[in-house]
Each structure stands twice: as C-alpha cells, then as structure tokens.
Design a protein around this motif. Structure first.
Motif, short mmCIF file in Angstrom:
data_model
loop_
_atom_site.label_atom_id
_atom_site.label_comp_id
_atom_site.label_asym_id
_atom_site.label_seq_id
_atom_site.Cartn_x
_atom_site.Cartn_y
_atom_site.Cartn_z
N THR A 1 -4.26 4.46 35.80
CA THR A 1 -5.32 3.72 36.47
C THR A 1 -5.62 4.35 37.82
O THR A 1 -4.89 5.21 38.31
CB THR A 1 -4.89 2.27 36.71
OG1 THR A 1 -3.83 2.25 37.70
CG2 THR A 1 -4.39 1.61 35.43
N GLU A 2 -6.68 3.86 38.42
CA GLU A 2 -6.92 4.15 39.82
C GLU A 2 -5.82 3.48 40.66
O GLU A 2 -5.10 2.60 40.15
CB GLU A 2 -8.28 3.59 40.23
CG GLU A 2 -8.34 2.06 40.12
CD GLU A 2 -9.72 1.51 40.39
OE1 GLU A 2 -10.46 2.13 41.18
OE2 GLU A 2 -10.06 0.46 39.82
N PRO A 3 -5.65 3.86 41.93
CA PRO A 3 -4.70 3.13 42.78
C PRO A 3 -5.09 1.66 42.86
O PRO A 3 -6.26 1.31 43.05
CB PRO A 3 -4.85 3.83 44.14
CG PRO A 3 -5.28 5.23 43.79
CD PRO A 3 -6.20 5.06 42.61
N LEU A 4 -4.10 0.80 42.68
CA LEU A 4 -4.36 -0.63 42.57
C LEU A 4 -4.15 -1.33 43.91
O LEU A 4 -3.25 -0.96 44.68
CB LEU A 4 -3.43 -1.25 41.52
CG LEU A 4 -3.52 -0.65 40.12
CD1 LEU A 4 -2.45 -1.25 39.21
CD2 LEU A 4 -4.91 -0.86 39.53
N PRO A 5 -4.94 -2.36 44.20
CA PRO A 5 -4.78 -3.07 45.47
C PRO A 5 -3.52 -3.93 45.48
O PRO A 5 -2.94 -4.25 44.44
CB PRO A 5 -6.04 -3.94 45.53
CG PRO A 5 -6.46 -4.13 44.11
CD PRO A 5 -6.07 -2.86 43.41
N ASP A 6 -3.11 -4.33 46.68
CA ASP A 6 -1.88 -5.10 46.84
C ASP A 6 -1.92 -6.40 46.04
O ASP A 6 -0.90 -6.85 45.52
CB ASP A 6 -1.64 -5.42 48.32
CG ASP A 6 -1.26 -4.18 49.12
OD1 ASP A 6 -0.87 -3.17 48.50
OD2 ASP A 6 -1.36 -4.22 50.36
N ALA A 7 -3.11 -7.02 45.93
CA ALA A 7 -3.21 -8.28 45.21
C ALA A 7 -2.83 -8.12 43.74
O ALA A 7 -2.21 -9.01 43.15
CB ALA A 7 -4.63 -8.84 45.33
N VAL A 8 -3.19 -6.99 43.15
CA VAL A 8 -2.81 -6.73 41.76
C VAL A 8 -1.31 -6.51 41.66
O VAL A 8 -0.65 -7.03 40.75
CB VAL A 8 -3.60 -5.53 41.20
CG1 VAL A 8 -3.08 -5.14 39.82
CG2 VAL A 8 -5.08 -5.86 41.13
N TRP A 9 -0.76 -5.76 42.61
CA TRP A 9 0.68 -5.49 42.57
C TRP A 9 1.51 -6.76 42.76
O TRP A 9 2.62 -6.87 42.25
CB TRP A 9 1.06 -4.44 43.60
CG TRP A 9 0.68 -3.05 43.18
CD1 TRP A 9 -0.19 -2.21 43.79
CD2 TRP A 9 1.15 -2.37 42.02
NE1 TRP A 9 -0.30 -1.03 43.09
CE2 TRP A 9 0.51 -1.10 42.00
CE3 TRP A 9 2.03 -2.69 40.99
CZ2 TRP A 9 0.74 -0.17 41.00
CZ3 TRP A 9 2.26 -1.75 39.99
CH2 TRP A 9 1.61 -0.52 40.00
N GLN A 10 0.96 -7.75 43.45
CA GLN A 10 1.68 -9.01 43.57
C GLN A 10 1.86 -9.66 42.21
O GLN A 10 2.87 -10.32 41.95
CB GLN A 10 0.92 -9.94 44.52
CG GLN A 10 1.01 -9.52 45.98
CD GLN A 10 0.17 -10.39 46.90
OE1 GLN A 10 -0.41 -11.40 46.48
NE2 GLN A 10 0.09 -10.01 48.18
N ASP A 11 0.89 -9.48 41.32
CA ASP A 11 1.01 -10.01 39.96
C ASP A 11 1.88 -9.11 39.08
O ASP A 11 2.68 -9.60 38.28
CB ASP A 11 -0.38 -10.15 39.32
CG ASP A 11 -1.17 -11.30 39.89
OD1 ASP A 11 -0.55 -12.23 40.46
OD2 ASP A 11 -2.40 -11.29 39.77
N VAL A 12 1.73 -7.81 39.20
CA VAL A 12 2.42 -6.87 38.33
C VAL A 12 3.91 -6.78 38.66
O VAL A 12 4.75 -6.64 37.77
CB VAL A 12 1.76 -5.48 38.41
CG1 VAL A 12 2.59 -4.43 37.68
CG2 VAL A 12 0.34 -5.54 37.86
N GLY A 13 4.23 -6.85 39.95
CA GLY A 13 5.63 -6.69 40.35
C GLY A 13 6.00 -5.24 40.49
O GLY A 13 5.27 -4.45 41.08
N LEU A 14 7.17 -4.86 39.95
CA LEU A 14 7.67 -3.48 40.03
C LEU A 14 7.78 -3.05 41.49
O LEU A 14 7.47 -1.92 41.86
CB LEU A 14 6.76 -2.51 39.25
CG LEU A 14 6.48 -2.89 37.79
CD1 LEU A 14 5.49 -1.90 37.18
CD2 LEU A 14 7.76 -2.94 36.97
#
Length: 461
Positions: free
Chosen positions: A265-278
């Motif tokens: 993917t493109e670089p993801l925003p922090d809001a998405v990473w809050q859902d994805v975790g890792l």
C-alpha cells in the motif's frame, strides 16, 4: 538481463541511489578463483562475506545473471525469521531429538546474527525485531494454535520462544478482524530485504570479492562454472541459485520454482495504524492453510503476500509471471478482510518472483569434498534467515573448520529430484489446490481438512 531494476518490487523502488548503482560488471573472459559462487542473492553473498572475513587472501568470484539481489533476496516479504521448512519433529525423525533442537536454536540465533552484522557494518536495512504474530480467526484455527504451542512445550521451548495469546493479548498486537487468539514468537525481524542484499553486496565487493553481474551461468561442473562470457575455474564451486536453479544444465528437477506474489500500500496515516496495530512492526500471518504473510514497513506501508500463484509447466520462469492480476486481487481481498481500515488506501506496488522448493520440502546445504561442489538452498520462502545460516555453514565447510554448524541435521541432506513433466506440474499444483480448497472446507464446516492434514504430514509439517 536488465540494468534498471526499478519496478521489480517495492524494495527495489525504495532503494537509495547509492545502493541502486551496479556493483559489478560482466565477466570479461576466462578467470580463476579459489572459490566460485553462482548467484548473488543472500546465500552467495553471505557465503562470500564470511569467507572473506575469515581469510582476506581468498580469491572469490561471484557470477550473477542480473544484479546482486535481483531474485528472491530483493523481492521477499522481509521476514528475517527462524522458520525452517521441515518441522522439528521431522528433523528429529531423520536425526535425533537433540539435533532437531540445536537446529531450531541455530535458526533463532541466526535472526540476531543478521541484526548484529547490520548494526556492526552500519547498514540501514529497516530492522525491527518485533517478532511474528499468527492470528487464529476461527475456533478451528484457535485449536491448532493451542496444539502448536503444546508441541513446542514438549520440545522444551517456553513462553520466551513461543507463546499462546488469548483474544485480548492478541488484540494488543494485531487489530485484525475476528481474532480469537494468536501465537507469538519474538524470533523474527521485519527488514527491507533489498537494502540488506545490496548493502551486503557492496560490502563484499569493497572487501575484494569479484562480482560479475550480467553474467548468466550455463552450467556448474567440478572445478568450473561455465558462462557465455567464459569459464571461471575454481577448486570450490558454490551453487546459490535457489528458485533459478532450473536455468543450469541438468538442474531442472533439483528445485521447483514456485511463485509467491506480493503487494504494498501507500504509506498509511496514523489513524489507520491505530486500527491495524503492529505497533512493534510485528510480522503477521493467520491460521489458514494457504500461506499469507505481511509486515509494517519502516516507511509505514503494509507489504503483504501469499502463495496462491500456480506452478508453471516445465519449471518455466519469466518476468510475465511476476504479476498475476487475479492473485493480486485475491491478496487485496484477504488484506482488507483482515484490516478493513486499509480499504481506502492505494496499492502502489504489485510484484512477485520464484522461490525454490525441494521435492521433500527440506532446505539443505553441504560440500562434496570429492568434487568441490557446494550448495545451499530449498528454503521454501523462508530464506532470509536460512541463507545466512547457509552462508556461515558453507564458509566453515569450505575452510574445513570444525564448528557446531557443520553438524546440524540439514548439512549434507540430499533431497530427491522432482518428477519429470507432466508429473511435476500435476504434483505441485495439486498441493496448491488441496490447500486452497482446505481453507474453504474448513471455513464452511468448522472441521479440519483431512486432505490438507495428509498432505502436510507427507511434507513433514
């Protein structure tokens, strides 16, 4: 053959310019060496690295059909893991309980060895030792996760090596949907694989290793590597060609080249990473039969892949097979099912490439003293770590050093040759269909697929 490798993977496209420049030139004619290595991927480069460090006077020549890191070393999922194709039980069956445990510990130590070398040499390879989390997303997968941890306990491995996570603990690591439990091991690091391959290549060239890029090998024989540009003669010849082994005369049935495909993917925003975790850049998978794998990259993307591509008749390899729209679309569906928050992101890269599979799914390395022929390969997609262990082991064998590595149970293992066509095509694609159908059957019925379990037992898993 090509000089500009942009487009073959996310990893090549995100290399800094100083690692993108060709490091070698074509073989100018016949040459002599003390050690000749065919293939400038991880196996060949690590072998050269440990040899030249042990004995700087050695004349080492590497011949490479394209550029260093062109193959799986510059295209893989970026897991520097302790995974070995054969299970610990299969290792013990062919050797001993102690030897199987030593092999597992050696693989675990290899993860740290790669990180230690990168740090000592000052290589920026996007290193993050966040471990691996494997999500269980159905009751059946949860049962298998528990059984896996129980199995590790029976071999003496504790929580610090392999842990069972309940739903809450799993959710703290991975924000995938429907997670009921997970397994976790710390013995894996996420890396930028092409940075590792190119940094390693630059290092060995600087140390005096001759790298002949754009020089395809035609055949390997005792004492000689034959190429279209001339012969390289050496008392020790190392085959380090993995998924491209079939391009050598007489080797088409040694390893089957099976494609694994990836997207990013493109670089993801922090809001998405809050859902994805890792949050620790854990590498991740889930408990389905058909292998998937992913990582959170150092620049904030999701790089995700799987083994859904078919084997091509005659062990055919071609650039056209690096991309399969149907398989890449299926990977995207799986990724967005795992992480719905990613659905609005763009896919910036799709790619793939062949990995090497031995007939018995055993990685092996060794040196035949009578012929001087050495090899390491058959990693079944887990080659980032295994290739480093192979390179260290080959260096010990070549230098005739009595170390713990040369007594590990994969050393000197001889895998049977694959069947001739069309049997090879039928067998490999049958396995793919069995595992693909097993996931569908298990999801529908909630019961284990007997066909998949029989197939896995035959492979030593």
């Amino acid at each position: 053959m090509t000089n500009d490798l942009r487009g073959i993977s996310l990893w090549w496209d995100t290399l800094p310019d100083d690692l993108r420049t060709p490091l070698g030139s074509p073989l100018p004619g016949a040459a002599d060496a003390d050690v000749a290595i065919v293939g400038a991927g991880y196996t060949g480069l690590w072998t050269a690295y440990y040899l030249i460090r042990a004995d700087p006077s050695l004349r080492i020549a590497i011949v490479e059909a394209e550029q260093a890191g062109f193959g799986a070393s510059g295209r893989n999922g970026g897991w520097a893991s302790a995974l070995f194709p054969a299970s610990i039980a299969a290792l013990a069956k062919r050797s001993s309980r102690d030897a199987a445990i030593r092999m597992t510990r050696a693989m675990q130590a290899t993860v740290d060895e790669i990180g230690a070398v990168a740090a000592a040499e000052g290589w920026d390879i996007g290193w993050a030792k966040g471990g691996t989390v494997v999500a269980a997303r159905s009751p059946l997968q949860r049962d298998r996760a528990r059984a896996e941890i129980d199995e590790w306990r029976s071999w003496g491995f504790g929580e610090d090596d392999y842990a069972y996570l309940d739903a809450d603990d799993a959710a703290r690591r991975i924000g995938a949907t429907d997670v009921l439990a997970a397994t976790y091991t710390p013995h894996c690091a996420a890396i930028h694989p092409a940075r590792l391959a190119r940094s390693l290549a630059r290092e060995v060239v600087a140390a005096g290793v001759r790298l002949y890029e754009q020089t395809p090998a035609i055949a390997i024989e005792p004492g000689v590597v034959r190429t279209a540009h001339g012969d390289v003669r050496a008392p020790i010849v190392v085959r380090a060609t993995e998924g491209y082994t079939r391009t050598l005369a007489g080797e088409v049935r040694t390893l089957a080249p099976v494609y694994s495909l990836m997207l990013a993917t493109e670089p993801l925003p922090d809001a998405v990473w809050q859902d994805v975790g890792l949050g620790q850049r854990e590498t991740f998978s889930d408990g389905r039969r058909l292998i998937i794998y992913g990582q959170r990259t150092a620049d904030g993307r999701l790089a995700f892949g799987g083994r859904g591509a078919p084997y091509h008749f005659g062990s055919r390899i071609s650039p056209e097979q690096d991309r399969d729209p149907a398989v890449h679309a299926a990977l995207w569906r799986v990724l967005t099912d795992l992480f719905p928050a990613v659905a609005g992101a763009s896919v910036t890269h799709t790619w793939g490439g062949p990995l090497g599979i031995a007939r018995d799914w055993w990685a092996s390395c060794g040196l035949d003293r009578a012929t001087g022929l050495a090899w390491s390969g058959g990693y079944v997609g887990d080659g980032v770590g295994t290739a480093n262990l192979g390179g260290r082991t080959l260096a010990d064998l070549i230098l005739d050093r009595r170390t713990d590595l040369i007594d590990l149970p994969w050393v000197g293992h001889s895998s049977p040759r694959w069947e001739p066509e069309p049997l090879r095509w039928a067998a490999t694609n049958l396995g793919l269909r069995v595992m693909t159908r097993a996931d569908t059957v298990e999801e529908r019925t909630g019961r284990p697929s007997r066909a998949a379990e029989v197939f896995a037992r035959q492979l030593g898993h």
